[in-house]
Design an enzyme around this catalytic site. Structure first.
Site, PDB file in Angstrom:
ATOM      1  N   HIS A 173       8.911 -29.176  97.687  1.00  0.00           N
ATOM      2  CA  HIS A 173       9.622 -29.450  96.554  1.00  0.00           C
ATOM      3  C   HIS A 173       8.871 -29.297  95.284  1.00  0.00           C
ATOM      4  CE1 HIS A 173       9.039 -33.630  96.707  1.00  0.00           C
ATOM      5  NE2 HIS A 173       9.502 -33.723  97.786  1.00  0.00           N
ATOM      6  N   CYS A 179       6.344 -35.118 102.209  1.00  0.00           N
ATOM      7  CA  CYS A 179       6.638 -33.665 102.112  1.00  0.00           C
ATOM      8  C   CYS A 179       5.484 -33.290 101.229  1.00  0.00           C
ATOM      9  CB  CYS A 179       7.662 -33.849 100.886  1.00  0.00           C
ATOM     10  SG  CYS A 179       9.499 -34.274 101.519  1.00  0.00           S
TER      11      CYS A 179
END
Length: 487
Positions: free
Chosen positions: A153, A161
């Protein structure tokens, strides 16, 4: 080509919006159908690179990430059928240590092979744009591993992430979107601890994750020598690459990650090419070990890494576990400007303080970081990722049947951390919180395209290319043809 593709997206969006109004669908889906962030065109510089490399703008893509080097690569299929490197992106922030994710809340970014279909693309992300990696896959589940909301992202903020800048994720998202409109049902996402070179394998030879890394290196090697997406299956709690039915068999083998492996064969041309590469790698590895190549220290107290391109622009930042080493990759010299906006709330990795280092055994104490940072890790926990328009669309057209649970409306909360700290002084103007999910954003920054792309070539063998459970690649434009009734 891009103008035609963009018009097609808008026509599809308008048709979907009209259909939603007629059937009384949720108004959020109507808004998402014309989401400006998700519909940004592929930048002209990337289109020019595709033309130079004989790639169609809507041909299949493949994504690889390397933690240690803090790099993300987008590969794209050229007109010969081989994959070539389109562009490398420095990763702004990644979480955890080198090694696979094991359980919910361990802050680890995953490692392994995953499949990304349209239902995993989230244009309504709290982090500008995102796609879900699909962790856990069947292998992870067979080992009892848990976790959710593991994303690639924007926003340069990671809690398990791989975080890019908003400008970078806009490019990557657009490339994925166009591949789906070109007929690709799912693109492969390969996540590695580092480039699987003899040098890196020798440096990390004492790491307890080495058996797992050697297993996924087989898939890495298959891609390196064929430039074809390896077919991935799982059985007996291990990865199996490029399996086909044995001669004389009438049906394809059925794989179950927790069950005994079925009878299968691997094409001779792939087996031979991979074996030759592995033999050369092992010979080089043995030389490096024999001459006493230092073993990398196990890292305790450092959470993830940041590419030097970004760390050099954040006051007091450390690259953490990121180190380009001797492998080819991006360098600061390639970037005259930062490839995207670094938000004011960025939490760069920190080196452990003197107390932590003193408490560690000498064999595990981390090497000093390039620059030290006295800040502790950020504590803010984002809202869970919202269900995406692409997810809803994919389910309606039959693509979302195998979507991971974390992409649904009932998704679990995102990975969390219990540590707190005051927000650091802004490096760039911080974005107001209430606009994080708004469509209005600063203009798309060309700096995200400043990194030069390189190419690579090797012998190839065309074959079906899937991660187990993913849908097959469709003929060109067949994804678009699903909306033929609206035209």
């Amino acid at each position: 080509m891009i103008n035609r593709a963009f018009v097609r997206v808008l026509m599809t969006s308008a048709a979907l919006a009209a259909g939603a109004l007629l059937t009384g669908c949720n108004s959020d889906q109507v808004a998402l159908a014309t989401n400006a962030k998700a519909n940004q065109p592929v930048p002209p510089k990337l289109v020019a690179a595709m033309t130079e490399k004989d790639m169609d703008p809507q041909s299949p893509i493949l994504v690889r990430v390397f933690k240690q080097e803090a790099e993300l690569e987008v590969w794209k299929q050229d007109r010969s059928g081989k994959f070539g490197l389109l562009k490398s992106y420095p990763i702004c922030r990644w979480s955890g240590d080198l090694g696979p994710k094991v359980r919910e809340g361990d802050r680890q970014a995953p490692e392994g092979f995953y499949s990304i279909n349209p239902s995993q693309m989230n244009p309504q992300s709290a982090y500008y744009l995102s796609f879900n990696t699909g962790y856990p896959n069947a292998f992870d589940k067979a080992l009892g591993r848990t976790g959710s909301q593991l994303m690639v992202h924007g926003d340069c903020s990671s809690r398990g992430c791989f975080a890019m800048t908003d400008e970078q994720i806009a490019e990557i998202y657009a490339l994925g979107r166009e591949s789906f409109f070109g007929g690709q049902r799912a693109f492969q996402f390969q996540a590695y601890p580092f480039r699987m070179t003899p040098v890196n394998m020798a440096k990390h030879r004492n790491n307890p994750n080495m058996p797992f890394w050697r297993m996924i290196k087989e898939g890495y090697d298959a891609f390196e020598v064929t430039r074809q997406e390896p077919k991935v299956d799982f059985c007996e709690k291990k990865y199996v690459f490029n399996a086909q039915k044995p001669p004389g068999a009438t049906r394809d083998p059925v794989f179950d990650a927790a069950a005994k492996c079925p009878a299968y064969v691997v094409p001779d041309e792939i087996t031979t090419a991979v074996r030759e590469k592995q033999q050369a790698d092992e010979a080089e590895y043995a030389k490096l070990v024999a001459k006493g190549t230092p073993v990398a220290k196990l890292n305790t107290g450092i959470d993830g890494g940041m590419n030097p391109v970004f760390a050099s622009r954040v006051p007091g930042a450390s690259t953490g576990l990121s180190d380009a080493g001797e492998a080819p990759g991006l360098s600061l010299a390639n970037f005259q400007a930062t490839p995207g906006t670094i938000p004011g709330h960025v939490n760069p990795p920190r080196a452990p303080d003197a107390t932590e280092v003193a408490a560690m055994p000498a064999s595990t104490a981390p090497a000093p970081a390039t620059t030290s940072s006295t800040s502790t890790r950020v504590a803010a926990v984002s809202a869970p990722e919202k269900p995406s328009f692409m997810s809803s669309l994919a389910r309606k057209v039959g693509l979302g049947g195998n979507a991971p649970a974390e992409t649904t409306a009932s998704a679990k909360p995102a990975e969390k951390t219990a540590e707190t700290k005051p927000a650091p002084k802004p490096v760039a103007a911080a974005k107001p919180a209430e606009t994080k999910q708004a469509a209005a954003r600063p203009p798309f920054k060309p700096a995200a395209s400043d990194a030069p792309a390189t190419t690579a070539s090797a012998p190839a063998q065309t074959q079906a290319s899937l991660v187990s459970g993913a849908a097959p690649v469709l003929p060109s434009n067949s994804f678009d043809s699903r909306f033929a009734g609206f035209k």
